[in-house]
Design a protein around this motif. Structure first.
Motif, mmCIF file in Angstrom:
data_model
loop_
_atom_site.group_PDB
_atom_site.id
_atom_site.type_symbol
_atom_site.label_atom_id
_atom_site.label_comp_id
_atom_site.label_asym_id
_atom_site.label_seq_id
_atom_site.Cartn_x
_atom_site.Cartn_y
_atom_site.Cartn_z
ATOM 1 N N ARG A 78 0.789 -1.125 0.102
ATOM 2 C CA ARG A 78 -0.018 -0.109 0.095
ATOM 3 C C ARG A 78 0.884 1.231 -0.147
ATOM 4 N NH1 ARG A 78 -4.310 -1.707 4.552
ATOM 5 N NH2 ARG A 78 -5.329 -3.524 3.681
ATOM 6 N N MET A 79 2.201 1.231 0.013
ATOM 7 C CA MET A 79 3.021 2.434 -0.025
ATOM 8 C C MET A 79 2.749 3.240 -1.283
ATOM 9 S SD MET A 79 6.551 1.481 1.748
ATOM 10 C CE MET A 79 7.219 0.183 0.517
ATOM 11 N N SER A 80 2.801 4.490 -1.372
ATOM 12 C CA SER A 80 2.809 5.302 -2.383
ATOM 13 C C SER A 80 4.234 5.241 -2.845
ATOM 14 C CB SER A 80 2.363 6.765 -1.889
ATOM 15 O OG SER A 80 3.436 7.286 -1.062
ATOM 16 N N ASP A 81 3.930 5.653 -4.150
ATOM 17 C CA ASP A 81 5.453 5.829 -5.194
ATOM 18 C C ASP A 81 6.220 6.616 -4.318
ATOM 19 O OD1 ASP A 81 4.210 4.089 -6.949
ATOM 20 O OD2 ASP A 81 3.549 5.973 -8.066
ATOM 21 N N SER A 82 6.006 7.947 -3.723
ATOM 22 C CA SER A 82 7.072 8.754 -3.036
ATOM 23 C C SER A 82 7.818 8.123 -1.867
ATOM 24 C CB SER A 82 6.446 9.984 -2.646
ATOM 25 O OG SER A 82 5.286 9.628 -1.776
ATOM 26 N N VAL A 83 6.885 7.286 -1.143
ATOM 27 C CA VAL A 83 7.339 6.419 -0.004
ATOM 28 C C VAL A 83 8.116 5.373 -0.530
ATOM 29 C CG1 VAL A 83 6.699 5.162 2.074
ATOM 30 C CG2 VAL A 83 5.507 7.393 1.536
ATOM 31 N N GLY A 84 7.597 4.824 -1.259
ATOM 32 C CA GLY A 84 8.325 3.255 -1.754
ATOM 33 C C GLY A 84 9.532 3.604 -2.326
ATOM 34 N N GLN A 85 9.679 4.734 -3.368
ATOM 35 C CA GLN A 85 10.874 4.842 -4.007
ATOM 36 C C GLN A 85 12.065 5.371 -2.953
ATOM 37 O OE1 GLN A 85 10.574 7.143 -7.700
ATOM 38 N NE2 GLN A 85 8.677 5.793 -8.192
ATOM 39 N N SER A 86 11.475 6.350 -2.109
ATOM 40 C CA SER A 86 12.709 6.796 -1.113
ATOM 41 C C SER A 86 13.129 5.584 -0.114
ATOM 42 C CB SER A 86 11.603 7.996 -0.184
ATOM 43 O OG SER A 86 11.316 8.925 -1.059
ATOM 44 N N LEU A 87 12.331 5.040 0.472
ATOM 45 C CA LEU A 87 12.660 3.778 1.221
ATOM 46 C C LEU A 87 13.743 2.999 0.540
ATOM 47 C CD1 LEU A 87 12.362 2.569 3.927
ATOM 48 C CD2 LEU A 87 10.485 1.410 3.135
ATOM 49 N N SER A 88 13.206 2.896 -0.838
ATOM 50 C CA SER A 88 14.089 1.839 -1.541
ATOM 51 C C SER A 88 15.601 2.546 -1.625
ATOM 52 C CB SER A 88 13.649 1.799 -3.080
ATOM 53 O OG SER A 88 12.392 1.107 -3.121
#
Length: 245
Positions: free
Chosen positions: A138-148
């Protein structure tokens, strides 16, 4: 550490919200679970050898470790091509060999903190999986890419720290092979792979097609194996294991 290639590839390819394989996670999960079961079997075999013939364990450990490293790249390459019939037996052997190579640290954990430490590490890994499977999707793209990106940088930092530990341990084993330094690495590695568990559920459908589910399963399997290892290292460090006075 082969696990790092999974994160680096994921960071490069997960640049948009477009789903490459919308069903790849669901297809991969049974094989992740199967790999864990096979790994447990490999651990049991290694522990049995340690108990019955400890002198034979060390040479077999190095053979298994080198073979496992080579097998990882072969299996990953085959799985990325979507050749599941060939990749599956390779991944089966890889999981068994991984378990065998883990039997040493499992034995150390049992000797240092008791058999319960294995249950604690397994439970913590399982709980992380459940939470990550819900929130990671359920992560948004901004959160998902930042965490990546954070996880990718963390992997680099962890590798550097482990190299320092290996080299430093040659000259000052009391400092680098126990105590605060080991506790720092174990704690950092645990936090890092908890984050990686969430990243996997975000990046997998954006990195692998549905036909590459075994490649995705291999990446996720490595995440949880590494999480289990670093939790064990943390437990051992907290109980004074490896400390040299």
């Amino acid at each position: 550490m082969p696990a790092s290639s999974n994160f680096q590839q994921a960071i490069r390819e997960a640049q948009s919200s477009a789903l490459v394989g919308p069903n790849v996670v669901n297809k991969a999960l049974p094989y992740v679970g199967g790999g864990m079961v096979l790994t447990a079997g490999g651990v049991a075999g290694g522990l049995a050898l340690l108990a019955s013939n400890p002198s034979a364990f060390q040479p077999l450990f190095w053979v298994a470790l080198i073979g496992n490293f080579i097998l990882f790249f072969v299996a990953q390459n085959v799985a990325l091509k979507g050749n599941s019939s060939t990749a599956l037996p390779l991944l089966t052997l890889y999981s068994l060999l991984t378990g065998f190579t883990l039997s040493g640290i499992v034995a150390l954990a049992i000797g240092t903190a008791g058999i319960g430490s294995i249950g604690v590490a397994a439970l913590a890994t399982g709980v992380t999986f459940v939470i990550a499977s819900v929130l990671g999707r359920r992560m948004s793209d901004s959160v998902g890419q930042s965490l990546s990106a954070v996880v990718g940088l963390g992997i680099v930092g962890l590798l550097i720290a482990m190299v320092v530990q290996i080299i430093g341990g040659i000259f000052a084993p009391g400092v680098f092979h126990g105590g605060s330094f080991e506790l720092l690495i174990a704690g950092f590695g645990t936090v890092l792979f908890v984050g990686a568990a969430f990243v996997d559920f975000y990046t997998m459908p954006r990195t692998y097609s549905d036909d590459q589910y075994l490649a995705g399963a291999l990446g996720m399997y490595l995440t949880y194996i590494n999480l289990f290892i670093f939790i064990l290292r943390l437990i051992i460090a907290l109980n004074g294991g490896g400390r040299r006075d």
